[in-house]
Design an enzyme around this catalytic site. Structure first.
Site, PDB file in Angstrom:
ATOM      1  N   LYS B 261       0.791  -1.207   0.046  1.00  7.04           N
ATOM      2  CA  LYS B 261      -0.054  -0.005   0.060  1.00  7.04           C
ATOM      3  C   LYS B 261       0.764   1.231   0.071  1.00  7.04           C
ATOM      4  O   LYS B 261       1.765   1.137   0.583  1.00  7.04           O
ATOM      5  CB  LYS B 261      -1.058   0.010   1.442  1.00  7.04           C
ATOM      6  CG  LYS B 261      -1.846  -1.241   1.390  1.00  7.04           C
ATOM      7  CD  LYS B 261      -3.032  -1.015   0.439  1.00  7.04           C
ATOM      8  CE  LYS B 261      -3.925  -2.153   0.151  1.00  7.04           C
ATOM      9  NZ  LYS B 261      -4.760  -2.394   1.556  1.00  7.04           N
ATOM     10  N   GLN B 321      -0.192 -12.623  10.609  1.00  3.82           N
ATOM     11  CA  GLN B 321      -0.755 -12.652   9.252  1.00  3.82           C
ATOM     12  C   GLN B 321       0.765 -12.457   8.604  1.00  3.82           C
ATOM     13  O   GLN B 321       1.602 -12.048   9.041  1.00  3.82           O
ATOM     14  CB  GLN B 321      -1.661 -11.394   9.287  1.00  3.82           C
ATOM     15  CG  GLN B 321      -0.991 -10.120   9.505  1.00  3.82           C
ATOM     16  CD  GLN B 321      -1.862  -9.101   9.551  1.00  3.82           C
ATOM     17  OE1 GLN B 321      -3.262  -9.476   9.616  1.00  3.82           O
ATOM     18  NE2 GLN B 321      -1.745  -7.756   9.579  1.00  3.82           N
ATOM     19  N   ASP B 356      -2.702  -7.766  -0.047  1.00  4.26           N
ATOM     20  CA  ASP B 356      -1.327  -7.533   0.556  1.00  4.26           C
ATOM     21  C   ASP B 356      -1.488  -8.799   1.832  1.00  4.26           C
ATOM     22  O   ASP B 356      -0.238  -8.837   2.113  1.00  4.26           O
ATOM     23  CB  ASP B 356      -1.180  -6.243   0.848  1.00  4.26           C
ATOM     24  CG  ASP B 356      -1.931  -5.195   1.663  1.00  4.26           C
ATOM     25  OD1 ASP B 356      -3.162  -6.057   1.848  1.00  4.26           O
ATOM     26  OD2 ASP B 356      -1.516  -4.473   2.629  1.00  4.26           O
ATOM     27  N   ASP B 392      -2.004  -8.052  17.725  1.00  7.16           N
ATOM     28  CA  ASP B 392      -2.860  -7.394  16.823  1.00  7.16           C
ATOM     29  C   ASP B 392      -4.180  -8.356  16.442  1.00  7.16           C
ATOM     30  O   ASP B 392      -4.004  -9.525  15.987  1.00  7.16           O
ATOM     31  CB  ASP B 392      -2.015  -7.380  15.543  1.00  7.16           C
ATOM     32  CG  ASP B 392      -2.756  -6.424  14.627  1.00  7.16           C
ATOM     33  OD1 ASP B 392      -2.976  -5.354  14.934  1.00  7.16           O
ATOM     34  OD2 ASP B 392      -2.968  -6.821  13.355  1.00  7.16           O
ATOM     35  N   ASN B 393      -5.179  -7.826  16.535  1.00  5.93           N
ATOM     36  CA  ASN B 393      -6.539  -8.539  15.890  1.00  5.93           C
ATOM     37  C   ASN B 393      -6.557  -9.976  16.399  1.00  5.93           C
ATOM     38  O   ASN B 393      -6.718 -11.131  15.776  1.00  5.93           O
ATOM     39  CB  ASN B 393      -6.516  -8.617  14.368  1.00  5.93           C
ATOM     40  CG  ASN B 393      -7.096  -7.330  13.841  1.00  5.93           C
ATOM     41  OD1 ASN B 393      -7.809  -6.305  14.742  1.00  5.93           O
ATOM     42  ND2 ASN B 393      -6.762  -6.863  12.673  1.00  5.93           N
ATOM     43  N   GLU B 421      -5.604  -6.556  21.324  1.00  5.06           N
ATOM     44  CA  GLU B 421      -6.182  -5.520  20.425  1.00  5.06           C
ATOM     45  C   GLU B 421      -7.262  -6.059  19.743  1.00  5.06           C
ATOM     46  O   GLU B 421      -7.113  -6.300  18.611  1.00  5.06           O
ATOM     47  CB  GLU B 421      -5.099  -4.878  19.576  1.00  5.06           C
ATOM     48  CG  GLU B 421      -5.628  -3.631  18.809  1.00  5.06           C
ATOM     49  CD  GLU B 421      -5.675  -3.793  17.215  1.00  5.06           C
ATOM     50  OE1 GLU B 421      -5.571  -4.980  16.787  1.00  5.06           O
ATOM     51  OE2 GLU B 421      -5.731  -2.743  16.490  1.00  5.06           O
ATOM     52  N   TYR B 535       1.484   4.076   6.805  1.00  2.73           N
ATOM     53  CA  TYR B 535       1.787   4.100   5.386  1.00  2.73           C
ATOM     54  C   TYR B 535       3.246   4.642   4.886  1.00  2.73           C
ATOM     55  O   TYR B 535       3.603   4.748   3.817  1.00  2.73           O
ATOM     56  CB  TYR B 535       0.468   4.257   4.316  1.00  2.73           C
ATOM     57  CG  TYR B 535      -0.504   3.396   4.873  1.00  2.73           C
ATOM     58  CD1 TYR B 535      -0.604   2.129   4.433  1.00  2.73           C
ATOM     59  CD2 TYR B 535      -1.773   4.321   5.423  1.00  2.73           C
ATOM     60  CE1 TYR B 535      -1.697   1.497   4.957  1.00  2.73           C
ATOM     61  CE2 TYR B 535      -2.913   3.345   5.994  1.00  2.73           C
ATOM     62  CZ  TYR B 535      -2.710   2.185   5.746  1.00  2.73           C
ATOM     63  OH  TYR B 535      -3.817   1.599   6.232  1.00  2.73           O
TER      64      TYR B 535
END
Lengths: 674, 674
Positions: B261, B321, B356, B392-393, B421, B535
């Site tokens: 990104k 991930q 991605d 994360d998640n 999170e 980003y």
């Protein structure tokens, strides 16, 4: 690994999936004390089961309620539906007496996850070539689980998805495919709730019963005579005419002589004093004997039969305690505590002594034999045709005993009903309900104000308590003549009767003291009746002109005719702008029967106020007038909107019992309106 | 049968008593989901255990809380005390990291039952000859359980009770006898709660921590350069000066190239674009590698060491991930889902596609190997000295995995802390806390009004949630720039900082965006930062004159100095007659430290109102004036009575943080007043 069968053994499924199970099932209700005790229902009722069910991520899930009767080995299934906040609900109906088991299973719904994504992509105009293939794969797997025509259809849908030309089209998948896939879901890695919960199902009378308590020895036609069971038979038409269906008799066993109490609980009894029926046991026998002056076992069986012919059941009193003269004292001395001087420990609540009563010692080393003998008492009377037992002071016997004996009796007599008379602390009362009592006396007698009644009956009917405790409401008992009745006179009796009969699907009165508005206490501040039947024979003027018997009969007919009053779950309290007026409603699930009750709690003054009804909860169209049919007077009122004015005079009838008529005739109903 | 030992094995006791156990133990708390999950505490905290405990009848009972550390085989005991309504309470303190077990036992207290009755009879002037013998028998049995001097004393008391002459007198039994008998109680037929519950104990930082999130690549001293871990080390004094003790870094691993990104989440990235740190994995390595531009593993270890020297710990981000370039994609293709065309399934939330990112498939048949590899990632970083992991998640990975991996890591690193999170639905968030996360992000960022804050923090701190979820409050994160901050400007940042730092024992900010009041959103209605560091690399003016860093430092010093702010259990909300002013307090158990916070939630206007404090709950004498020490300004106010007037101007400081000083000097304190 193999996928779950469509009728899974919960234990097996959860093991097979290992770490790949992604669904969590929590907070399933009903679940009494973490599943330690069964929930309660009666035959024909619904069991609504809810749980928090969710998976990680964003996939769709499916949830299924599993249930089975104890006599079945396979589970029935009911699809559960999502409510809000990850709460799901399903329900099943119980049709047989005994235990039902239930649990919940849930899994990631692959097809539904695909379907949602596919539809969104189609809507967004995205390329779905690969998605269509994914759907085809799912449909093909579904076909493998299906047979016959369904299998063919699924294969056709799969083929259509694969072939763009004849595809499901870019308008989203065919709803018939979704329906078939719902039927043949892939349940791989299903989660199964880690408990099998129990609901214990009784016959309908455990929930809806109308009780009348009466002392047989006061039933003689002739004053001064000791009433008999035969006299009770003669009284049956009287009781039946008021609409009662349970006739409860205080203990009918031989009464002890040692330390016998005289009239008005006097310590010095004269030789003519008859003693308290709860002082059980004498040379004439114990808990399986009948007091010789009442009659014989044959008389009793005749009473049971005749009662049945009048639409009533006999309820007996189970009072596990002995007088010093009870045969058990000699035959089983180890069942009683010894004092250091060798004498048997009598009941006491220091400084009070009850020397006429020997409590049984539930800590005896011989507890097994004691339990079996106590069971045999209930079984003995069950053999004589009795199925309803009112248990005296169960809170002074061990919880474990009740937890054992009630299912034991139900093994032979599944239709047995047990009413717990435990006027004790709330958690003890609740525990007795949990361990198996079908019904419980409550604090109703002492809940007189609107705030007290609202708070208490909200707790009993709208919290978890409703799942394990069935209230039985008594405005009076031989032990309880409340101050409200003492000082409120006839209007108080009427108000309390309406409250008991409409707030409680089960209720009872102790008569004829109740219908004759007997309200003189022994001492100021006492709740004991003056000249209580507990200690002497009374001769009543059963047909006194001012008796409430007609009123009671009317109320009981209303109960019988209106299914809303035969259960407790539909209870809702409504606002009235006057604290002396209470208003509540009861509804059937389908709203075809809605009863609204308003009672003036002030026995002294006319009270008026505006009642506010939640129209939609009662199935009323808020934009249409509706009819309120007053069932005590057969008057009909037209109401419109949620607020209505009411006035109740205690000296006539301090209550309204309305049936809501949802629709009234209007011009459109006129034959040639159109 | 033998009586229970004084240090019972619960299982054994309950079996031995058979049907003679008369005590019921219900509703023990804490008990998360019926005992399925442990409660949480940190070292040094108390565990207050309550239960409903009662027996049949009227006998006195005694209850004991049993607890032990997982490393101990014997139970410790704490006497439980009755509260009201058959509720009992006991407590113990946890001093070691790891699991503690606890349960409850209770029995009929024979001696206390006797003592009460005896005292009442004496008071009523009754003959107690036999009762005295009964007491003597109990004392003799007690003596058999005692030894040494206690045994002698009990024998003497027993003898005295037997001998009227030297008896305990008719004034009731000797209190020393009662104390001895309490020590040597007869526990026959003791009930034992049918579960052994667990409390999991973490180190103190799991409860009290002050977090700072910072992008290492934005730390270069020189504009336009890619920051390094070495640059982070140079930033440590800055972060430490504000009083933070956890420095949390977004992922530091190689960033993927496929579908990278661009700035502002643009799909078309240019070759210079640095990509998102959460797009993990490239030819340079995966989750155990460091992005080459950030530095080496040696640099990282140096950062960990240097941070420690500055009183800080490094927290790493665990984001399970992979990008399409991650080594796992080739090495373990079975860990990812395949699309029907053979490609790997990327993340999507239709119609959104995240090409991605390849999510890991927790339903893979190879789940065991996947779990082990994921565990090895955490263990790898733990070996480098990291003990705090921000995950994360976690709600997109399976619950069972977390339930396994967190205790697995703690086996080797008992001091590991995991922050979840999971900005997702409440029950999912709660489940993650239950399965083992030490801390949880919350909805704090979106709770802005007084009603919202009061309701939410009452739920988090005063319900069962407080036993399993530790909130960590973030007014902003790289993903969350709330509208309150966007439109409220600097006063909003100050108000939210005070709220986060005082409502939450753990809180954090994403800086320097926070202290520099960065508040421009990418689009109207979006919560994304314009030119987000997710980003692109930013170059910050860390020492801008209008930075909140001094204010933050002051707030964090107040947190460190006031133990009331280091926990969440003492939180109470107080009335203010202005909906824009919120007032709450936090207290230590012993009330030696009481902090009262008032915040003006309106970032635009001066707001004033009357605050009402519950004097006694805060340890204040309602009849004495008291001092309120304002810790932000060091001003001191004299208040008296529960109500006080306040005014807060958002443009200066929109909050008061008071320490309550219980007593102020008066004339009586004057040396020669008397």
């Amino acid at each position: 690994m193999a996928s779950a069968s469509t009728n899974p053994n919960p234990q097996r499924v959860s093991t097979m999936s290992g770490g790949r199970c992604r669904v969590a099932i929590e907070n399933v209700r009903p679940e009494i004390d973490g599943g330690r005790f069964p929930a309660k229902r009666v035959v024909g009722e619904r069991v609504i089961v809810e749980g928090d069910i969710f998976a990680d991520g964003h996939d769709a899930i499916a949830a299924m309620l599993l249930y089975r009767n104890e006599g079945e080995s396979d589970w029935h299934e009911r699809v559960m539906q999502p409510l809000v906040n990850d709460r799901w609900r399903g329900e099943f109906q119980v049709d047989r007496i005994g235990n039902y088991y239930y649990t919940v299973t849930a899994w990631v719904n692959l097809f539904e996850s695909w379907r949602r994504g596919f539809a969104k992509k189609v809507e967004a105009g995205q390329d779905v070539t690969v998605d269509r293939l994914a759907g085809a794969e799912l449909a093909e797997l579904g076909a493998q689980r299906a047979a016959g025509k369904d299998r063919e259809s699924l294969e056709q849908f799969a083929a259509a998805l694969r072939s763009k030309a004849t595809g499901a089209g870019e308008s989203g998948p065919d709803p018939r495919l979704a329906a078939l896939m719902e039927k043949y879901q892939e349940r791989r890695h299903a989660a199964v709730y880690d408990k099998q919960l129990v609901v214990n199902v009784d016959r309908a009378k455990a929930r809806f019963g109308t009780w009348y308590e009466m002392f047989p020895r006061s039933c003689a036609a002739q004053e001064g005579k000791h009433g008999t069971l035969q006299d009770c038979i003669a009284r049956l038409p009287y009781v039946a005419s008021m609409g009662f269906d349970v006739l409860y008799l205080p203990p009918i066993h031989p009464i002890g002589y040692s330390f016998r109490k005289g009239k008005n609980n006097n310590f010095a009894a004269s030789p003519e004093d008859v003693g308290s029926p709860w002082a059980i046991g004498a040379k004439e026998g114990g808990h399986k004997s009948i007091h010789p002056k009442l009659g014989t076992l044959e008389d009793f069986k005749r009473l049971v039969t005749k009662a049945k012919e009048s639409g009533m059941e006999i309820a007996l009193d189970i009072a596990y305690q002995c007088t010093p003269d009870h045969p058990y004292v000699k035959e089983h001395p180890q069942w009683f505590r010894k004092r250091p001087d060798g004498s048997v420990q009598y009941a006491e609540n220091p400084p009070k002594k009850y020397q006429d009563i020997y409590p049984l010692d539930f800590e005896t080393d011989d507890w097994r034999a004691l339990w079996e003998e106590l069971r045999s008492i209930i079984l003995f009377w069950a053999e004589q045709g009795v199925r309803i037992f009112r248990v005296d002071n169960p809170h002074t016997k061990s919880f474990l005993f009740w937890q054992w004996v009630i299912p034991e009796v139900k093994k032979s007599y599944p239709d047995a009903i047990f009413l717990a008379e435990a006027f004790t602390r709330p958690k003890v009362m609740y525990r007795l309900a949990k361990v198996g009592f079908s019904q419980s006396y409550t604090y109703f007698a002492w809940r007189n104000t609107k705030a007290e009644l609202t708070e208490y009956f909200t707790e009993l009917t709208r919290t978890e308590v409703a799942d394990f405790l069935r209230p039985n409401l008594w405005p009076n008992t031989p032990d309880i003549l409340t101050e409200y009745l003492q000082f409120g006179g006839r209007p108080a009796f009427m108000a309390r009767l309406v409250l008991a009969a409409t707030l409680g699907a089960s209720y009872g009165i102790y008569g004829p003291a109740f219908e004759l508005c007997e309200n003189t206490a022994r001492d100021p501040g006492s709740e004991e009746y003056l000249n209580s039947e507990k200690y002497e024979i009374r001769h009543w003027d059963w047909d006194r002109a001012d008796s409430l018997k007609e009123f009671i009969g009317m109320i009981n007919r209303i109960r019988r005719d209106n299914p809303a009053l035969r259960g407790d779950r539909g209870l809702l309290f409504h606002n009235v702008d006057n604290p002396e007026l209470i208003c509540f409603s009861k509804r059937t699930d389908d709203l075809t029967n809605v009863i609204v009750v308003v009672v003036n709690l002030d026995p002294h003054h006319i009270q008026s106020g505006w009642v506010e009804l939640p129209m939609e909860d009662l199935g009323l169209d808020p934009h249409q007038p509706f009819q309120m049919h007053e069932l005590l007077t057969d008057a009909r009122y037209l109401w419109h909107g949620p607020k209505s004015y009411l006035e109740l005079a205690p000296q006539s009838v301090p209550a309204h019992v309305f049936r809501v008529r949802h629709r009234i005739r209007r011009e459109q109903d006129f034959d040639y309106f159109l």
